[in-house]
Write an enzyme that holds these catalytic residues in place. Structure first.
Site, PDB file in Angstrom:
ATOM      1  N   HIS A   1       0.781  -1.240   0.000  1.00  0.00           N
ATOM      2  CA  HIS A   1       0.000   0.000   0.000  1.00  0.00           C
ATOM      3  C   HIS A   1       0.818   1.298   0.000  1.00  0.00           C
ATOM      4  O   HIS A   1       0.623   2.171  -0.837  1.00  0.00           O
ATOM      5  CB  HIS A   1      -0.914   0.040   1.230  1.00  0.00           C
TER       6      HIS A   1
HETATM    7  O1  RIB Z   1      -4.858  -0.173   4.823  1.00  0.00           O
HETATM    8  C1  RIB Z   1      -3.480  -0.172   4.599  1.00  0.00           C
HETATM    9  C2  RIB Z   1      -2.785   0.891   5.414  1.00  0.00           C
HETATM   10  O2  RIB Z   1      -2.970   0.623   6.810  1.00  0.00           O
HETATM   11  C3  RIB Z   1      -1.297   0.963   5.219  1.00  0.00           C
HETATM   12  O3  RIB Z   1      -0.860   2.297   5.291  1.00  0.00           O
HETATM   13  C4  RIB Z   1      -0.764   0.159   6.372  1.00  0.00           C
HETATM   14  O4  RIB Z   1       0.561   0.505   6.686  1.00  0.00           O
HETATM   15  C5  RIB Z   1      -1.719   0.510   7.462  1.00  0.00           C
HETATM   16  O5  RIB Z   1      -1.332   1.706   8.062  1.00  0.00           O
END
Ligand code: RIB
Ligand code: CA
Length: 313
Positions: A242
């Site tokens: 992500h």
């Molecule tokens: O949903 C994914 C996000 O949530 C990412 O930024 C992960 O590191 C958590 O913070």
């Protein structure tokens, strides 16, 4: 092209750790500082993790400690140790770093820096937006001084990853997201619509382990926890990265399908944490609705190999 000045607001976190190494490797990005926020682990653990990564990989960025509770003052009751380990970095057992956080808080740092600089600055926020909301609340005059906020979080046309409606970073502090969306600062949201389309295969991670020297070994070790989480869910064909996807969106918008409009964040009821986009050509926000995984993978691998393979020779 002049590199983009970026304040990295993060909750390291396994994918945050990878994104930090990537930001350092992207020549088009000039990291100004790291600002920490609670989320994947407590604020103490997330700050220690940021310091550990900077120390181990000689990253010259100052680390400012940020929020440990939500914008409305709520403490976290359960951190996602089933994804990131109890320590936020996969419980590998890393030593305590000797580097220390800067004495100033991340909110004070952001306000002071934005007021002082004549250069454009963007904020890449890949955790809860608590620090940004607090800075904008304390100092509304900084809103026009932030060139843009690029954020990992939210979900528009796909389900959330915490509830049916909400993604983790938004669900963790919906009031902060709502405040930032209303602040007038341009936002590029890189949520699950895009990040779930850009996945890394375990075989690619294994190759990076062989190619990137100590950085490859580090990523391999911390990712074991993450791989187990996805394997337990029956997902073997690649895991999302992500926060790295959001980092790439900051400088490679051509790899995304981007829709303009106005975002709001629901703060009440069962849809709490939902991000809703009303499309409009002249809206203040943009959302990455799809991602070109192949191109992003190539950009990621080139940057990482150029920076970290050279170091290990
Ligand atoms: O949903 C994914 C996000 O949530 C990412 O930024 C992960 O590191 C958590 O913070
Ligand atoms: Ca994160």
């Amino acid at each position: 092209m002049k590199p983009v000045n970026v304040i990295f607001d993060t909750d390291p976190g396994i994918d945050d750790a990878m994104a930090l190494l990537l930001l350092h490797a992207l020549p088009s990005i000039n990291v100004q500082a790291i600002s920490t926020v609670f989320g994947n682990a407590s604020i103490e653990d997330c700050t220690r993790n940021a310091l550990y990564i900077c120390e181990r990989f000689s990253l010259p960025y100052p680390v400012y400690k940020g929020a440990g509770v939500t914008f409305s003052g709520l403490a976290e009751t359960a951190y996602p140790d089933f994804v990131h380990g109890a320590d936020g970095l996969g419980d590998v057992g890393f030593p305590v770093p000797t580097r220390r956080a800067e004495p100033q808080s991340s909110v004070d740092y952001m306000i002071e820096t934005l007021r002082a600089t004549s250069e454009p600055i963007e904020v890449l926020a890949v955790g809860r937006m608590t620090n940004l909301a607090e800075a904008l609340k304390q100092a509304p005059d900084i809103a026009p001084l932030i060139d843009r906020i690029v954020m990992m979080g939210g979900a528009v046309a796909v389900p959330g990853n915490v509830t049916e409606w909400a993604e983790a970073n938004i669900y963790g502090d919906p009031e902060a997201a709502a405040f930032v969306f209303d602040s007038g600062v341009p936002v590029l949201m890189v949520g699950l619509d895009a990040t779930l389309e850009h996945r890394m295969k375990k075989t690619a991670l294994m190759s990076l382990r062989n190619q990137l020297g100590d950085a490859g070994e580090f990523l391999w070790q911390i990712k074991q926890c993450y791989l187990k989480f996805y394997a337990d869910k029956g997902i073997f064909d690649g895991f999302p990265i992500h926060d790295s996807t959001a980092a790439l969106a900051l400088v490679h918008p051509e790899c995304f399908e981007i829709r303009p409009g106005r975002l709001v964040c629901e703060t009440l009821g069962e849809q709490r944490g939902r991000t809703v986009l009303t499309p409009s050509e002249d809206g203040p926000h943009t959302v990455a609705m799809a991602a070109d995984s192949e191109r992003l993978t190539a950009l990621f691998e080139t940057a990482m190999q150029t920076t970290y393979s050279a170091r290990s020779q």
